[in-house]
Design a protein around this motif. Sequence first.
Motif, PDB file in Angstrom:
ATOM      1  N   GLU A 171       7.444   8.809   2.730  1.00 33.46           N
ATOM      2  CA  GLU A 171       7.321   7.388   2.408  1.00 33.46           C
ATOM      3  C   GLU A 171       6.218   6.719   3.228  1.00 33.46           C
ATOM      4  O   GLU A 171       5.429   5.927   2.705  1.00 33.46           O
ATOM      5  CB  GLU A 171       8.651   6.659   2.634  1.00 33.46           C
ATOM      6  CG  GLU A 171       9.767   7.106   1.698  1.00 33.46           C
ATOM      7  CD  GLU A 171      10.622   8.229   2.279  1.00 33.46           C
ATOM      8  OE1 GLU A 171      11.772   8.360   1.847  1.00 33.46           O
ATOM      9  OE2 GLU A 171      10.126   8.968   3.157  1.00 33.46           O
ATOM     10  N   MET A 174       2.716   8.033   2.077  1.00 34.39           N
ATOM     11  CA  MET A 174       2.343   7.508   0.763  1.00 34.39           C
ATOM     12  C   MET A 174       1.914   6.050   0.843  1.00 34.39           C
ATOM     13  O   MET A 174       1.003   5.611   0.125  1.00 34.39           O
ATOM     14  CB  MET A 174       3.497   7.703  -0.217  1.00 34.39           C
ATOM     15  CG  MET A 174       3.670   9.161  -0.643  1.00 34.39           C
ATOM     16  SD  MET A 174       5.181   9.482  -1.590  1.00 34.39           S
ATOM     17  CE  MET A 174       4.908   8.479  -3.043  1.00 34.39           C
ATOM     18  N   ALA A 175       2.544   5.277   1.711  1.00 36.55           N
ATOM     19  CA  ALA A 175       2.119   3.887   1.909  1.00 36.55           C
ATOM     20  C   ALA A 175       0.700   3.838   2.468  1.00 36.55           C
ATOM     21  O   ALA A 175      -0.115   2.985   2.070  1.00 36.55           O
ATOM     22  CB  ALA A 175       3.089   3.171   2.848  1.00 36.55           C
ATOM     23  N   LEU A 177      -1.636   6.209   2.028  1.00 39.00           N
ATOM     24  CA  LEU A 177      -2.523   6.651   0.953  1.00 39.00           C
ATOM     25  C   LEU A 177      -2.807   5.513  -0.022  1.00 39.00           C
ATOM     26  O   LEU A 177      -3.920   5.383  -0.539  1.00 39.00           O
ATOM     27  CB  LEU A 177      -1.904   7.842   0.224  1.00 39.00           C
ATOM     28  CG  LEU A 177      -1.935   9.174   0.975  1.00 39.00           C
ATOM     29  CD1 LEU A 177      -0.962  10.178   0.352  1.00 39.00           C
ATOM     30  CD2 LEU A 177      -3.351   9.753   0.983  1.00 39.00           C
ATOM     31  N   ASN A 178      -1.808   4.674  -0.260  1.00 33.92           N
ATOM     32  CA  ASN A 178      -1.976   3.541  -1.169  1.00 33.92           C
ATOM     33  C   ASN A 178      -2.970   2.519  -0.654  1.00 33.92           C
ATOM     34  O   ASN A 178      -3.473   1.699  -1.427  1.00 33.92           O
ATOM     35  CB  ASN A 178      -0.629   2.867  -1.418  1.00 33.92           C
ATOM     36  CG  ASN A 178       0.089   3.450  -2.624  1.00 33.92           C
ATOM     37  OD1 ASN A 178      -0.507   3.628  -3.675  1.00 33.92           O
ATOM     38  ND2 ASN A 178       1.366   3.759  -2.470  1.00 33.92           N
ATOM     39  N   GLU A 179      -3.242   2.533   0.644  1.00 33.07           N
ATOM     40  CA  GLU A 179      -4.205   1.593   1.209  1.00 33.07           C
ATOM     41  C   GLU A 179      -5.642   1.946   0.830  1.00 33.07           C
ATOM     42  O   GLU A 179      -6.519   1.085   0.827  1.00 33.07           O
ATOM     43  CB  GLU A 179      -4.078   1.572   2.737  1.00 33.07           C
ATOM     44  CG  GLU A 179      -2.738   1.038   3.241  1.00 33.07           C
ATOM     45  CD  GLU A 179      -2.568   1.237   4.737  1.00 33.07           C
ATOM     46  OE1 GLU A 179      -3.502   1.785   5.369  1.00 33.07           O
ATOM     47  OE2 GLU A 179      -1.515   0.863   5.271  1.00 33.07           O
ATOM     48  N   THR A 180      -5.876   3.235   0.523  1.00 33.80           N
ATOM     49  CA  THR A 180      -7.233   3.714   0.262  1.00 33.80           C
ATOM     50  C   THR A 180      -7.418   4.210  -1.159  1.00 33.80           C
ATOM     51  O   THR A 180      -8.481   4.013  -1.759  1.00 33.80           O
ATOM     52  CB  THR A 180      -7.578   4.867   1.239  1.00 33.80           C
ATOM     53  OG1 THR A 180      -7.328   4.440   2.570  1.00 33.80           O
ATOM     54  CG2 THR A 180      -9.023   5.299   1.104  1.00 33.80           C
ATOM     55  N   ILE A 182      -5.630   5.196  -5.251  1.00 38.59           N
ATOM     56  CA  ILE A 182      -4.843   4.590  -6.319  1.00 38.59           C
ATOM     57  C   ILE A 182      -3.734   5.555  -6.733  1.00 38.59           C
ATOM     58  O   ILE A 182      -4.008   6.693  -7.124  1.00 38.59           O
ATOM     59  CB  ILE A 182      -5.731   4.272  -7.537  1.00 38.59           C
ATOM     60  CG1 ILE A 182      -6.861   3.318  -7.129  1.00 38.59           C
ATOM     61  CG2 ILE A 182      -4.903   3.694  -8.676  1.00 38.59           C
ATOM     62  CD1 ILE A 182      -7.971   3.223  -8.156  1.00 38.59           C
ATOM     63  N   ALA A 183      -2.479   5.138  -6.630  1.00 39.61           N
ATOM     64  CA  ALA A 183      -1.352   5.985  -7.014  1.00 39.61           C
ATOM     65  C   ALA A 183      -1.341   6.165  -8.526  1.00 39.61           C
ATOM     66  O   ALA A 183      -1.456   5.196  -9.280  1.00 39.61           O
ATOM     67  CB  ALA A 183      -0.043   5.368  -6.542  1.00 39.61           C
ATOM     68  N   HIS A 186       4.124  10.088  -9.402  1.00 39.62           N
ATOM     69  CA  HIS A 186       4.964  10.535  -8.305  1.00 39.62           C
ATOM     70  C   HIS A 186       6.276  11.067  -8.873  1.00 39.62           C
ATOM     71  O   HIS A 186       6.684  10.702  -9.974  1.00 39.62           O
ATOM     72  CB  HIS A 186       5.232   9.411  -7.299  1.00 39.62           C
ATOM     73  CG  HIS A 186       6.181   8.366  -7.795  1.00 39.62           C
ATOM     74  ND1 HIS A 186       5.773   7.312  -8.577  1.00 39.62           N
ATOM     75  CD2 HIS A 186       7.526   8.227  -7.634  1.00 39.62           C
ATOM     76  CE1 HIS A 186       6.813   6.560  -8.871  1.00 39.62           C
ATOM     77  NE2 HIS A 186       7.897   7.086  -8.322  1.00 39.62           N
ATOM     78  N   ALA A 201       3.240  13.325  -5.065  1.00 39.70           N
ATOM     79  CA  ALA A 201       2.492  12.229  -5.675  1.00 39.70           C
ATOM     80  C   ALA A 201       1.050  12.634  -5.906  1.00 39.70           C
ATOM     81  O   ALA A 201       0.507  13.493  -5.207  1.00 39.70           O
ATOM     82  CB  ALA A 201       2.546  10.986  -4.792  1.00 39.70           C
ATOM     83  N   PHE A 203      -2.780  10.869  -6.312  1.00 36.80           N
ATOM     84  CA  PHE A 203      -3.582   9.674  -6.075  1.00 36.80           C
ATOM     85  C   PHE A 203      -4.998   9.916  -6.591  1.00 36.80           C
ATOM     86  O   PHE A 203      -5.481  11.043  -6.606  1.00 36.80           O
ATOM     87  CB  PHE A 203      -3.636   9.331  -4.585  1.00 36.80           C
ATOM     88  CG  PHE A 203      -2.311   8.939  -3.995  1.00 36.80           C
ATOM     89  CD1 PHE A 203      -1.965   7.604  -3.851  1.00 36.80           C
ATOM     90  CD2 PHE A 203      -1.401   9.908  -3.583  1.00 36.80           C
ATOM     91  CE1 PHE A 203      -0.741   7.236  -3.311  1.00 36.80           C
ATOM     92  CE2 PHE A 203      -0.172   9.546  -3.038  1.00 36.80           C
ATOM     93  CZ  PHE A 203       0.150   8.210  -2.904  1.00 36.80           C
TER      94      PHE A 203
END
Length: 217
Positions: A171, A174-175, A177-180, A182-183, A186, A201, A203
């Motif tokens: 978790e 993944m948070a 990774l979402n900063e840089t 695009i999801a 998953h 997931a 990205f």
Amino acid sequence: MRNRGRRILKLDNNHRLLDRELAADDPWLLDANSFERERHTQMLRLSLLHGSITNALEVGCAAGAFTERLAPHCQRLTVIDVVPRAIDRTRRRMKDLPHITWVVSDVQQFSTEEPFDLIVVAEVLYYLNGIAEMRAAIRNLARMLAPGGHLVFGSARDATCRRWGHAAGAETVMAMLNETLIAVDHLQCQGDTPSQDCLLARFRSPVRPPDLSNCLR
């Protein structure tokens, strides 16, 4: 300096532990366990959703169970692992195929000029010493993704990783990774025991806008 020394010592201990575990015939039961085989099946499915793979990077090969499944789908594959024994075992398993490049390297230090259209990093980042190191590794991996390239990530959940003595798991990463990135997709992989519960997931790296400067002249 004292904190840095403790981090280095912990990382060295992790590497020694991984090296000892890799001495077993099937470390972590990646070949024999049905949960691990299903996890690899889903990781491969996510890896191939974008179509053919020109240039891929696998971070952390263990004894080569997933490398064996991924390699036939790649024109070129780079495999890195911080533990030399992991590279040696996987290289022998793959019979030193010519389209695979083998590198002993830490995920935070590895660098290449040629971008990857696929990066796979699973059950690896929680071995780093803490959140700052995980974030640095993610920045490095994102930098090596081609525009529109994909990163497939997998990890045991935060709660499981903390029981194992690690700073964080799925978790939290993944948070980050979402900063840089695009999801895109998953899913959850769950087995028969509490530890057999991981998140996978996919990205995507943002596609850079075209350079329109010449058109405006």
